[in-house]
Design a protein around this motif. Sequence first.
Motif, mmCIF file in Angstrom:
data_model
loop_
_atom_site.group_PDB
_atom_site.id
_atom_site.type_symbol
_atom_site.label_atom_id
_atom_site.label_comp_id
_atom_site.label_asym_id
_atom_site.label_seq_id
_atom_site.Cartn_x
_atom_site.Cartn_y
_atom_site.Cartn_z
ATOM 1 N N ALA A 121 2.595 9.400 -0.893
ATOM 2 C CA ALA A 121 2.602 7.933 -0.791
ATOM 3 C C ALA A 121 1.538 7.408 0.177
ATOM 4 O O ALA A 121 1.069 6.270 0.030
ATOM 5 C CB ALA A 121 3.991 7.468 -0.338
ATOM 6 N N ALA A 122 1.170 8.248 1.142
ATOM 7 C CA ALA A 122 0.384 7.773 2.297
ATOM 8 C C ALA A 122 -0.849 6.955 1.935
ATOM 9 O O ALA A 122 -1.114 5.929 2.550
ATOM 10 C CB ALA A 122 -0.010 8.966 3.158
ATOM 11 N N LYS A 123 -1.589 7.364 0.929
ATOM 12 C CA LYS A 123 -2.870 6.698 0.669
ATOM 13 C C LYS A 123 -2.715 5.372 -0.076
ATOM 14 O O LYS A 123 -3.667 4.620 -0.192
ATOM 15 C CB LYS A 123 -3.815 7.627 -0.095
ATOM 16 C CG LYS A 123 -3.439 7.890 -1.532
ATOM 17 C CD LYS A 123 -4.539 8.707 -2.210
ATOM 18 C CE LYS A 123 -4.188 8.995 -3.661
ATOM 19 N NZ LYS A 123 -5.145 9.841 -4.321
ATOM 20 N N TYR A 124 -1.499 5.109 -0.589
ATOM 21 C CA TYR A 124 -1.306 3.898 -1.390
ATOM 22 C C TYR A 124 -0.866 2.688 -0.555
ATOM 23 O O TYR A 124 -0.728 1.591 -1.089
ATOM 24 C CB TYR A 124 -0.264 4.159 -2.484
ATOM 25 C CG TYR A 124 -0.717 5.236 -3.456
ATOM 26 C CD1 TYR A 124 -1.714 4.967 -4.395
ATOM 27 C CD2 TYR A 124 -0.176 6.519 -3.409
ATOM 28 C CE1 TYR A 124 -2.140 5.949 -5.275
ATOM 29 C CE2 TYR A 124 -0.593 7.514 -4.290
ATOM 30 C CZ TYR A 124 -1.569 7.215 -5.213
ATOM 31 O OH TYR A 124 -1.997 8.194 -6.083
ATOM 32 N N ALA A 158 -6.818 10.171 5.877
ATOM 33 C CA ALA A 158 -8.210 10.508 6.204
ATOM 34 C C ALA A 158 -8.948 10.952 4.944
ATOM 35 O O ALA A 158 -10.082 10.539 4.682
ATOM 36 C CB ALA A 158 -8.253 11.604 7.269
ATOM 37 N N ALA A 159 -8.282 11.770 4.118
ATOM 38 C CA ALA A 159 -8.924 12.260 2.891
ATOM 39 C C ALA A 159 -9.227 11.111 1.938
ATOM 40 O O ALA A 159 -10.210 11.157 1.198
ATOM 41 C CB ALA A 159 -8.015 13.289 2.207
ATOM 42 N N ALA A 160 -8.381 10.082 1.977
ATOM 43 C CA ALA A 160 -8.576 8.943 1.069
ATOM 44 C C ALA A 160 -9.500 7.886 1.674
ATOM 45 O O ALA A 160 -9.785 6.881 1.033
ATOM 46 C CB ALA A 160 -7.223 8.312 0.751
ATOM 47 N N GLY A 161 -9.905 8.087 2.921
ATOM 48 C CA GLY A 161 -10.753 7.100 3.596
ATOM 49 C C GLY A 161 -10.008 5.807 3.905
ATOM 50 O O GLY A 161 -10.612 4.719 3.914
ATOM 51 N N SER A 162 -8.695 5.899 4.174
ATOM 52 C CA SER A 162 -7.894 4.695 4.472
ATOM 53 C C SER A 162 -8.355 4.066 5.785
ATOM 54 O O SER A 162 -8.649 4.784 6.741
ATOM 55 C CB SER A 162 -6.415 5.058 4.612
ATOM 56 O OG SER A 162 -5.955 5.721 3.466
ATOM 57 N N PRO A 163 -8.371 2.732 5.866
ATOM 58 C CA PRO A 163 -8.740 2.080 7.128
ATOM 59 C C PRO A 163 -7.599 2.194 8.138
ATOM 60 O O PRO A 163 -6.480 2.554 7.757
ATOM 61 C CB PRO A 163 -8.942 0.611 6.710
ATOM 62 C CG PRO A 163 -8.102 0.445 5.483
ATOM 63 C CD PRO A 163 -8.063 1.777 4.792
ATOM 64 N N PRO A 164 -7.853 1.889 9.438
ATOM 65 C CA PRO A 164 -6.756 1.918 10.419
ATOM 66 C C PRO A 164 -5.622 0.983 9.990
ATOM 67 O O PRO A 164 -5.862 -0.007 9.299
ATOM 68 C CB PRO A 164 -7.414 1.412 11.715
ATOM 69 C CG PRO A 164 -8.884 1.557 11.499
ATOM 70 C CD PRO A 164 -9.129 1.485 10.026
ATOM 71 N N MET A 165 -4.401 1.301 10.404
ATOM 72 C CA MET A 165 -3.259 0.454 9.998
ATOM 73 C C MET A 165 -3.319 -0.867 10.740
ATOM 74 O O MET A 165 -3.666 -0.897 11.921
ATOM 75 C CB MET A 165 -1.957 1.174 10.349
ATOM 76 C CG MET A 165 -1.774 2.461 9.593
ATOM 77 S SD MET A 165 -0.174 3.157 9.970
ATOM 78 C CE MET A 165 -0.490 4.901 9.708
ATOM 79 N N PRO A 166 -2.948 -1.983 10.056
ATOM 80 C CA PRO A 166 -2.957 -3.272 10.741
ATOM 81 C C PRO A 166 -1.871 -3.317 11.820
ATOM 82 O O PRO A 166 -0.748 -2.866 11.578
ATOM 83 C CB PRO A 166 -2.637 -4.258 9.603
ATOM 84 C CG PRO A 166 -1.946 -3.450 8.568
ATOM 85 C CD PRO A 166 -2.484 -2.067 8.664
ATOM 86 N N ALA A 205 0.989 -5.394 1.182
ATOM 87 C CA ALA A 205 1.289 -6.799 0.907
ATOM 88 C C ALA A 205 2.419 -6.922 -0.109
ATOM 89 O O ALA A 205 2.305 -6.408 -1.228
ATOM 90 C CB ALA A 205 0.043 -7.500 0.390
ATOM 91 N N GLY A 206 3.516 -7.527 0.282
ATOM 92 C CA GLY A 206 4.600 -7.853 -0.649
ATOM 93 C C GLY A 206 5.545 -6.732 -1.003
ATOM 94 O O GLY A 206 6.462 -6.940 -1.803
ATOM 95 N N GLU A 207 5.363 -5.525 -0.458
ATOM 96 C CA GLU A 207 6.313 -4.452 -0.803
ATOM 97 C C GLU A 207 6.412 -3.391 0.298
ATOM 98 O O GLU A 207 5.479 -3.176 1.065
ATOM 99 C CB GLU A 207 5.942 -3.780 -2.130
ATOM 100 C CG GLU A 207 4.639 -3.006 -2.102
ATOM 101 C CD GLU A 207 4.416 -2.171 -3.365
ATOM 102 O OE1 GLU A 207 5.389 -1.784 -4.033
ATOM 103 O OE2 GLU A 207 3.243 -1.891 -3.666
ATOM 104 N N THR A 208 7.572 -2.757 0.349
ATOM 105 C CA THR A 208 7.737 -1.582 1.225
ATOM 106 C C THR A 208 8.337 -0.451 0.390
ATOM 107 O O THR A 208 8.984 -0.686 -0.627
ATOM 108 C CB THR A 208 8.681 -1.860 2.421
ATOM 109 O OG1 THR A 208 9.983 -2.161 1.925
ATOM 110 C CG2 THR A 208 8.157 -2.972 3.312
#
Length: 247
Positions: A121-124, A158-166, A205-208
């Motif tokens: 789930a992490a990269k989504y 990191a593998a997905a190039g995700s930005p820092p968490m807001p 945005a809009g979901e957990t």
Amino acid sequence: MTDSIRVGVLGARGRMGLEVCKAVDAAGDLELVAMIDQGDELFSGADAQVLVDFTSPDVVMDNLRWAIEQGISVVVGTTGFTEERLEQVRGWLAARPGVSVLIAPNFGIGALLMMRFSAIAAKYFESAEIIEQHHPRKFDAPSGTSQHTARLIAEARAAAGSPPMPDATKEELDGARGALVDGVRVHSVRAAGLVAHQEVLFGSAGETLTIRHDSLDRVSFMPGVLLAVRNVRKLPGLTVGIDSLLD
Ligand SMILES: NC(=O)C1=CN([C@@H]2O[C@H](COP(=O)(O)OP(=O)(O)OC[C@H]3O[C@@H](n4cnc5c(N)ncnc54)[C@H](OP(=O)(O)O)[C@@H]3O)[C@@H](O)[C@H]2O)C=CC1
Ligand SMILES: O=C(O)C1=N[C@H](C(=O)O)C[C@H](O)C1
């Protein structure tokens, strides 16, 4: 018929140790040859082919070094394994080829799936936080499982190039936002009545999405422990986690 595996338990009078002794005793293919706890001679486990360690982070490294020197393979559930400690164990094993050590942050099959699902789930999602909950006699925080989960989430992001968490929050009191483990916030709850539980909360945005696992009884760890005991000697060197035994 194959010979049974001779098993010794370190931390045998503890919460986990007692359960492991019962499970080993009840297994037809395993023989419980040593129950060792605080103050007992480690040498009383010298006849074991596999030692199982559920003691404490303070003593587990001494136990491991001794067992490896004796040529005995070890299954470890005790927490506190930093990358530095794992490297030390690899060093000891290098001098004793053929000896195996399997260290698992959590032997629960459901917990293992919770970690896998979290890594998927992490990269989504933009945000990920971990809430781990345990009985109040647990001596460490954050739990080994939560730290391992945080590492898996961080690696996937990191593998997905995700930005820092807001996160615009300024902590008014130290600890209010939990501990940072590899960039992931981990919150540790300790309360009577709990055994071992973890939620991983993802948000965008809009979901957990919440992925939750509950160990309601320590028997939940036993299938994983026994699987490791039966297979550890087929895995020379250091193995982390029981994933490879389940695939
Ligand atoms: N990987 C997994 O799936 C799981 C891991 N754990 C981890 O396992 C560890 C143990 O947990 P738990 O059973 O709840 O803890 P306990 O405190 O109930 O048990 C630990 C036992 O080890 C004994 N001990 C201390 N020093 C030694 C020593 N040198 N040699 C042999 N025995 C010793 C303790 O004795 P005394 O009390 O006298 O100090 C105690 O009886 C923790 O790190 C915990 O986080 C727990 C559950 C699952
Ligand atoms: O101390 C416990 O009880 C547990 N310890 C392990 C951890 O720290 O992750 C595994 C499980 O959560 C139970």
